[in-house]
Design a protein around this motif. Structure first.
Motif, PDB file in Angstrom:
ATOM      1  N   VAL A  12       0.824  -1.213   0.000  1.00  0.00           N
ATOM      2  CA  VAL A  12       0.000   0.000   0.000  1.00  0.00           C
ATOM      3  C   VAL A  12       0.858   1.264   0.000  1.00  0.00           C
ATOM      4  N   ALA A  13       1.968   1.247   0.713  1.00  0.00           N
ATOM      5  CA  ALA A  13       2.810   2.442   0.804  1.00  0.00           C
ATOM      6  C   ALA A  13       3.361   2.866  -0.548  1.00  0.00           C
ATOM      7  N   ASP A  14       3.425   1.926  -1.483  1.00  0.00           N
ATOM      8  CA  ASP A  14       3.988   2.227  -2.801  1.00  0.00           C
ATOM      9  C   ASP A  14       2.908   2.451  -3.856  1.00  0.00           C
ATOM     10  N   LEU A  15       1.660   2.657  -3.439  1.00  0.00           N
ATOM     11  CA  LEU A  15       0.574   2.772  -4.404  1.00  0.00           C
ATOM     12  C   LEU A  15       0.766   3.952  -5.348  1.00  0.00           C
ATOM     13  N   GLY A  16       1.129   5.109  -4.806  1.00  0.00           N
ATOM     14  CA  GLY A  16       1.320   6.284  -5.651  1.00  0.00           C
ATOM     15  C   GLY A  16       2.396   6.050  -6.701  1.00  0.00           C
ATOM     16  N   ALA A  17       3.517   5.469  -6.291  1.00  0.00           N
ATOM     17  CA  ALA A  17       4.600   5.172  -7.229  1.00  0.00           C
ATOM     18  C   ALA A  17       4.168   4.156  -8.272  1.00  0.00           C
ATOM     19  N   LEU A  18       3.381   3.181  -7.854  1.00  0.00           N
ATOM     20  CA  LEU A  18       2.895   2.169  -8.799  1.00  0.00           C
ATOM     21  C   LEU A  18       2.028   2.809  -9.881  1.00  0.00           C
ATOM     22  N   LEU A  19       1.120   3.675  -9.473  1.00  0.00           N
ATOM     23  CA  LEU A  19       0.237   4.320 -10.450  1.00  0.00           C
ATOM     24  C   LEU A  19       1.042   5.184 -11.423  1.00  0.00           C
ATOM     25  N   ALA A  20       2.078   5.839 -10.919  1.00  0.00           N
ATOM     26  CA  ALA A  20       2.905   6.687 -11.785  1.00  0.00           C
ATOM     27  C   ALA A  20       3.775   5.847 -12.716  1.00  0.00           C
TER      28      ALA A  20
END
Length: 355
Positions: free
Chosen positions: A21-29
């Protein structure tokens, strides 16, 4: 030039691990789903709101919507809210009801859907269907398959064990659903999709033969993968055939005749075990019985909280829930008295196998 391959819809990314979950923003980008965090985050009561706060630093331009219930009305209201702004994606965070609500609303306006699952209770985390309550009962609606699926094992572990047990029952029931599909193919020449069968069965087989417990990361990962593969299998063939057979018909009948009996996964797990016995596949019956029992799932009507007579009535009524579907229940077409006899033999076989 002959067409030698086909194109299938699958998620761009599947991320099952602790800390995902902590890497969700990076994953979407990174996957070019949303470079600037222009997303609608849909959360339900419970862990969803907590996860949304953890994701917020990486999703600076997100709007958060709270939904309750998993109803068609809630999904329509969410869809109206999504229509007021242009979003790169809808991120559904929570359990099955929240995710189904988000899937329906996202599909209504053609917005990519990202699933962030806080539990592994059923294959809705990846399936192309949304199950929503409405005034007339419960309906199943076709939706787009999620573009990304995130399962953070930290949150799955913190959830109720019964939800994870339900997911085990749902994933294992694919073995019975596939057997019913193969039966329909043999008896009625119903078209069958080998790729969908392979995905649904291989995920369930991996779970069936995994020696771990629901406290083990490796087992939870296998469970998540089995549920995701079941959802993708349905997307590939365009129906729920590879994940829904007589087992689900029995569950739907229990929902109608004995509402509140058990969770979906508990009911389809028991239904799958009984249908496997009816097909006379005693080797598979023993494997399923051992696995369900080891993980604390019901294997008899009494363990589910109903009488034998109530279970017989549900099995007899079950084909009415899906008139278009051919399973071992339609094939045998047993009257209540004979279902009762088969159930008595089934319980005897269980006692002999489980001791």
């Amino acid at each position: 030039m002959p067409l030698l391959a086909r194109t299938v819809n699958t998620p761009l990314v599947i991320d099952v691990r602790r800390g995902a979950v902590a890497d969700l923003g990076a994953l979407l980008a990174d996957r070019r789903i949303s470079a600037g965090g222009e997303v609608a985050v849909v959360v339900g009561p419970g862990q969803g709101e907590r996860i949304a706060e953890l994701c917020r630093p990486g999703l600076g331009n997100a709007d958060v919507f709270t939904v309750t219930g998993g109803t068609l009305d809630a999904a329509q209201e969410l869809g109206d809210n999504l229509h007021r702004r242009s979003y790169d994606a809808v991120v559904g965070i929570g359990g099955g009801k929240t995710i189904d609500t988000a899937k329906w609303a996202a599909s209504r306006y053609g917005i990519p859907m990202v699933t962030v699952a806080t539990s592994l209770a059923h294959d809705g985390i990846a399936s192309p269907t949304a199950s929503l309550d409405h005034d007339g009962g419960k309906g199943s609606y076709g939706v787009h398959i999620p573009i990304a699926i995130v399962v953070d094992l930290d949150f799955v572990e913190n959830g109720p064990d019964r939800q994870t047990q339900a997911g085990i029952g749902d994933a294992l029931s694919n073995l019975s659903a596939v057997a019913d599909w193969e039966l329909a193919h043999r008896v009625r020449q119903e078209p069958i999709d080998g790729l969908a069968v392979t995905l649904a069965r291989s995920g369930a087989e991996a779970l069936l033969n995994h020696p771990g417990k629901i406290t083990d990361d490796a087992f939870l990962t296998t469970l998540a993968e089995a549920l995701i593969l079941g959802g993708i299998a349905s997307s590939i063939c365009g129906s729920t055939r590879p994940v829904s057979g007589g087992c689900h018909e029995i569950s739907h009948a229990l929902d109608r005749l004995n509402p509140g009996t058990g969770s979906h996964g508990e009911q389809v797990g028991l239904g799958a075990l009984f249908c496997t016995f009816l097909r006379g596949d005693l080797e598979r019956f023993g494997q399923l019985a051992s696995c369900l029992h080891r993980h604390g799932l019901p294997t008899t009507p009494a363990e589910l909280g109903i009488s034998d007579e109530e279970f017989v009535a549900a099995v007899h009524y079950a084909p009415n829930t899906r008139p278009d579907r051919y399973t071992v229940l339609e094939h045998l077409d047993l009257p209540p008295a004979q279902i009762g006899e088969r159930l008595a033999n089934y319980i005897d076989a269980l006692r002999e196998h489980l001791g």
